[in-house]
Write a protein that holds these residues in place. Structure first.
Motif, mmCIF file in Angstrom:
data_model
loop_
_atom_site.group_PDB
_atom_site.id
_atom_site.type_symbol
_atom_site.label_atom_id
_atom_site.label_comp_id
_atom_site.label_asym_id
_atom_site.label_seq_id
_atom_site.Cartn_x
_atom_site.Cartn_y
_atom_site.Cartn_z
ATOM 1 N N SER A 1 0.414 -0.921 -0.037
ATOM 2 C CA SER A 1 0.165 0.169 0.273
ATOM 3 C C SER A 1 1.298 1.416 -0.053
ATOM 4 N N GLN B 1 2.494 1.303 -3.644
ATOM 5 C CA GLN B 1 2.034 2.027 -3.633
ATOM 6 C C GLN B 1 1.039 3.542 -3.882
ATOM 7 N N ARG C 1 2.522 6.302 -8.050
ATOM 8 C CA ARG C 1 1.333 7.404 -8.824
ATOM 9 C C ARG C 1 2.574 8.442 -9.658
ATOM 10 N N THR D 1 3.891 1.238 -11.574
ATOM 11 C CA THR D 1 1.990 1.281 -11.065
ATOM 12 C C THR D 1 1.126 0.040 -11.564
ATOM 13 N N LEU E 1 3.169 -3.274 -8.818
ATOM 14 C CA LEU E 1 2.679 -3.008 -8.633
ATOM 15 C C LEU E 1 0.909 -3.891 -8.037
ATOM 16 N N GLU F 1 0.101 -6.836 -6.345
ATOM 17 C CA GLU F 1 -0.938 -6.989 -5.348
ATOM 18 C C GLU F 1 -2.688 -8.149 -5.720
#
Length: 162
Positions: free
Chosen positions: A76, A79, A83, A89, A92, A96
């Motif tokens: 988290s 992430q 950005r 991204t 990740l 996830e």
């Protein structure tokens, strides 16, 4: 100097993404090990397994849950920091997805392990209570022996004046 800071920050983010990947892999390993330990319990239904196997199962359940919590927090945080960088991204997002799969497996194994964990905890509490009761019984015996001259048949007559 500004370029150096930018490059350093970029390398730092890449290293953090790699570390996130390593944490996800470690999580998957923990969940897989939990699955291997839970397998005999799932096959045998409500058959009691050895205390050693139950110990390992409970310990691995806690380790896997801890790894899940740590990995989710770490992912988290990564992430939030990624950005604006599409490559990070995307990486990740893949991690996830792997975490979600591991979480599903963990939940499945946790259902199996939770019944045995409750039995294991109950057995430990009962054993601990029995040990305390034995200790208290010993203390009561000592107190009774020490108070025998005061509460025996003569009831402390030797202590009276007169």
């Amino acid at each position: 100097l500004a370029q150096f800071k930018k490059d350093t920050e970029s390398r730092k983010k890449i290293a953090m993404i790699q570390e996130a990947g390593e944490k996800v892999t470690a999580l998957e390993t923990e969940v897989k090990l939990l699955g291997e330990l839970a397998e005999p319990f799932a096959k045998d239904g409500e058959k009691d397994e050895s205390e050693e196997a139950t110990d390992k199962l409970v310990a691995q359940l806690k380790a896997a849950q801890g790894a899940m919590d740590t990995t989710k927090r770490f992912l988290s945080a990564r992430q939030r920091g990624a950005r604006g960088n599409e490559a990070h991204t995307d990486t990740l997002a893949g991690l996830e997805k792997r975490v979600r799969e591991a979480q599903g497996n963990l939940a499945k194994h946790k259902r199996i392990a939770s019944a045995y964990e409750a039995k294991y905890i109950a057995k430990n509490v009962v054993a601990e209570a029995e040990a305390k009761l034995a200790e208290i019984d010993e203390e009561v015996k000592k107190a009774t022996e020490a108070a025998a001259p005061l509460i025996g048949e003569e009831a402390g007559e030797r202590f009276l004046v007169g």
